[in-house]
Design an enzyme around this catalytic site. Sequence first.
Site: not given
Length: 450
Positions: A368, A405-406, A433, A358
């Site tokens: 991240d 994604e978050e 990730d 992501h």
Amino acid sequence: MAIRHARFVMLAAAAVGLVAAGLPPVAAAEAADAAVIRGFTAAHSAAERTTETAYKAIPSVAVARDLDSYLAAKTGLVGSTGDWRRVQYVVAKLRSYVRLQPQIKTYYPYLSVPRKISVTMTAPTRQVLPTKENCRSVETDCADEVVGYNALSPAGHVKAPVVYVNYGTVADYQALEKAGISVKGKIALVRYGQVFRGVKTNLAAEHGAIGVVLYSDPKDDGNSNGAVYPDGPWRAPDGIQRGSVQQLWLYGGDPLTPGYPATKNAPRINPADSNIAKIPTTPISYAAATPLLKKNLTGPAVPQAWQGGLPFTYHYGPGGTAVDLNLDIDYKISPIWDVTATIPGRTFPDQVVYVGAHRDAWTYGSDDNLSGAETVLQIGRGLGQLLKTGWRPARSITLATWDGEEYGLFGSTEYAEETGGKLANAVAYINMDGRRRWSPLRRVRCAVTG
Ligand SMILES: [Zn+2]
């Protein structure tokens, strides 16, 4: 950062070559040490090793640094202008590396957008608690950072006494019941850890709480463990863990299009029937949680297992402390963007190895998950250089950077829903990730949905 990148790229590179050759990753890793790679003839093993050696020489720390210094210079919240800046860069790089036509896949999910998030202690004294970190010099524009909040929380304004519920697990509520304490009509103060935050909100709602304040306890990831950011890796007292509280166990992705892609004109379900959390929930730092827990919260002292890392005895409540939780959150259907690029396979073009990460993030930082997205780009760069020598993969390889994604795996879920039955031809998915503790098993997960 750079060392991690190089090590990671090599691992992923080896996995791409070997999985593309038709072996599961574990068997492939074992085979790498053998003279003849399992599933290959001796002659093909030699050719495969030559290709892999050539490939492994390509990923570069300097390239990783270049990618990261551009991408990490701005924030990349899903659907934001910073996110679009990342899309444009990823497209340009993939185009230059492998001379393919990267595709931008646009979807239209239902995104929560915070307008004003406020958490105020109203008893025994009135104190507005911070909902954003202190600005640090490494962050070029703190105004670009989204306030600390939980995606997919409903908007709402609730005021109630506080009950400390530890991690807010099933076992914690059983212990509370034994102690004769109820969260009914109260605001649950829950520390992060042990279970997904969406589960914490859901369990609090099931037990009658009307709101949830999540906080990061220093015992779990803060200064009880060592030096805090920027002097060390642990969470600073003002650090806030953002994250989704979507009911992910019902389904992931866009709340309003379960099981089918969130295209512009797709039918939408009613938000009240969706996987959006049921009660207002927001995260705060351990500095902000301190006045709620310290002295003010009355009731019996908690058992040792519930005691966190702040330097005083924790109590259950309720009593002593109350909170006014006011979450002004807008919801709107907004575009998000996945970027994919496919190298067609020579022998089995219909079979696809996916390599994805992501690209969206909450705020600044390489972890991240720019580290993952940049590794996708480095793999694209390496494969592009091999393609120039006449090499072709046996199977097709699709490189992907996912969006949203978050918020709850939005980009990858909508892609999987749109791609549908064709994903049955996926032979592997390598996901990257960010994790603080490096582990190939945690980083490389084989699945087809993202
Ligand atoms: Zn991530």
